[in-house]
Every structure is written in structure tokens, then in C-alpha cells.
Design a protein around this motif. Structure first.
Motif, PDB file in Angstrom:
ATOM      1  N   ASN A  40      28.952 -23.045 -15.744  1.00 31.28           N
ATOM      2  CA  ASN A  40      29.728 -24.110 -16.362  1.00 31.28           C
ATOM      3  C   ASN A  40      28.823 -25.251 -16.837  1.00 31.28           C
ATOM      4  O   ASN A  40      29.005 -25.780 -17.938  1.00 31.28           O
ATOM      5  N   LEU A  41      27.849 -25.619 -16.020  1.00 35.39           N
ATOM      6  CA  LEU A  41      26.895 -26.657 -16.440  1.00 35.39           C
ATOM      7  C   LEU A  41      26.122 -26.212 -17.680  1.00 35.39           C
ATOM      8  O   LEU A  41      25.913 -26.986 -18.608  1.00 35.39           O
ATOM      9  N   PRO A  57      17.432 -29.016 -13.763  1.00 38.60           N
ATOM     10  CA  PRO A  57      17.249 -28.993 -12.304  1.00 38.60           C
ATOM     11  C   PRO A  57      18.570 -28.858 -11.544  1.00 38.60           C
ATOM     12  O   PRO A  57      18.635 -28.165 -10.530  1.00 38.60           O
ATOM     13  N   THR A  58      19.641 -29.449 -12.046  1.00 36.52           N
ATOM     14  CA  THR A  58      20.952 -29.324 -11.403  1.00 36.52           C
ATOM     15  C   THR A  58      21.466 -27.897 -11.520  1.00 36.52           C
ATOM     16  O   THR A  58      22.019 -27.347 -10.559  1.00 36.52           O
ATOM     17  N   ILE A  63      22.014 -22.399  -8.673  1.00 40.42           N
ATOM     18  CA  ILE A  63      21.531 -21.021  -8.487  1.00 40.42           C
ATOM     19  C   ILE A  63      20.964 -20.860  -7.072  1.00 40.42           C
ATOM     20  O   ILE A  63      21.213 -19.862  -6.393  1.00 40.42           O
ATOM     21  N   VAL A  64      20.214 -21.854  -6.619  1.00 40.76           N
ATOM     22  CA  VAL A  64      19.653 -21.804  -5.262  1.00 40.76           C
ATOM     23  C   VAL A  64      20.766 -21.840  -4.220  1.00 40.76           C
ATOM     24  O   VAL A  64      20.688 -21.150  -3.198  1.00 40.76           O
ATOM     25  N   ASP A  65      21.817 -22.624  -4.476  1.00 42.22           N
ATOM     26  CA  ASP A  65      22.964 -22.615  -3.562  1.00 42.22           C
ATOM     27  C   ASP A  65      23.527 -21.192  -3.439  1.00 42.22           C
ATOM     28  O   ASP A  65      23.835 -20.744  -2.327  1.00 42.22           O
ATOM     29  N   ALA A  66      23.651 -20.493  -4.562  1.00 45.12           N
ATOM     30  CA  ALA A  66      24.137 -19.114  -4.533  1.00 45.12           C
ATOM     31  C   ALA A  66      23.189 -18.237  -3.713  1.00 45.12           C
ATOM     32  O   ALA A  66      23.641 -17.375  -2.934  1.00 45.12           O
ATOM     33  N   MET A  67      21.895 -18.462  -3.873  1.00 42.15           N
ATOM     34  CA  MET A  67      20.915 -17.687  -3.112  1.00 42.15           C
ATOM     35  C   MET A  67      21.084 -17.918  -1.609  1.00 42.15           C
ATOM     36  O   MET A  67      20.948 -16.984  -0.808  1.00 42.15           O
TER      37      MET A  67
END
Length: 109
Positions: A40-41, A57-58, A63-67
Motif C-alpha cells: 500500500n505504501l 525505509p518505511t 517488509i522486515v516486520d513480515a520477516m
């Protein structure tokens, strides 16, 4: 830089400290939610005037949160699985594949 296995252990320790559940289904759902936030971003970057990429970066943070959720899902499924070994084995398989995905080709002008 931590390995996948080290990251899995770090996330598992954080999950234990925070009292997170261990249902992989929930982890998959949360991972997809985080990917959705990143998409969405990315999708709306023109509307926000972010054509220069200051929001990247946001997006990468999402993506890192998903990881995080996927690493925790792997731990919940099998705490002993070595993600580094699984990654290397899967990478070798992917290197041998002859598939071409028409929508994921390099843009050639």
C-alpha cells in the motif's frame, strides 16, 4: 550481520519475552498484513509526492516486520529447523530451475 538462524532465535526470544502465541496460522496472517502495508505504501507513493523515495525505509521496515512473523512461524513449526541450511538448499533448487515468469522480467527498452 546475523544469519537467518540467529534472526529466528532473536525473534523467538522476543516472542517469549512478550508472551506472543505460537500458532503459525496467526503468524502467516500477520506477515501477509505487513506485506499488504508495504504494498500500500509503494502503491500510493505518487499520491504522497514521494517520487524521490524518502518513504522507502518505511516500506522496507514493513517488509522486515513480515520477516519477523515468518521467522517466528518457522520457529513455531519446528524450533530445531536450521533456516540457514533450508535457505541454501532451496537456493540451490531455485538456481537450477529454468522457469521464466513473464511479469518478473528485467525491463528491457
Amino acid at each position: 550481520m546475523p544469519t537467518l538462524e540467529e534472526c529466528k532465535r532473536m525473534v523467538a526470544a522476543l516472542a517469549e519475552e512478550k508472551g506472543w502465541g505460537r500458532d503459525p496460522n496467526v503468524k502467516f496472517l500477520y506477515a501477509v498484513t505487513e506485506i499488504g502495508e508495504a504494498v500500500n505504501l509503494w502503491k500510493h507513493r505518487a499520491e504522497t509526492g514521494d517520487l524521490e523515495g524518502s518513504g522507502i525505509p518505511t516500506i522496507v521496515e514493513e517488509i522486515v516486520d513480515a520477516m519477523y512473523y515468518l521467522l517466528h512461524a518457522a520457529y513455531c513449526i519446528d524450533p530445531k529447523i536450521n533456516l540457514d541450511s533450508v535457505f541454501l538448499k532451496k537456493h540451490a533448487v531455485n538456481m537450477e530451475r529454468q522457469r521464466e515468469y513473464i511479469d518478473d522480467r528485467t525491463n528491457e527498452a
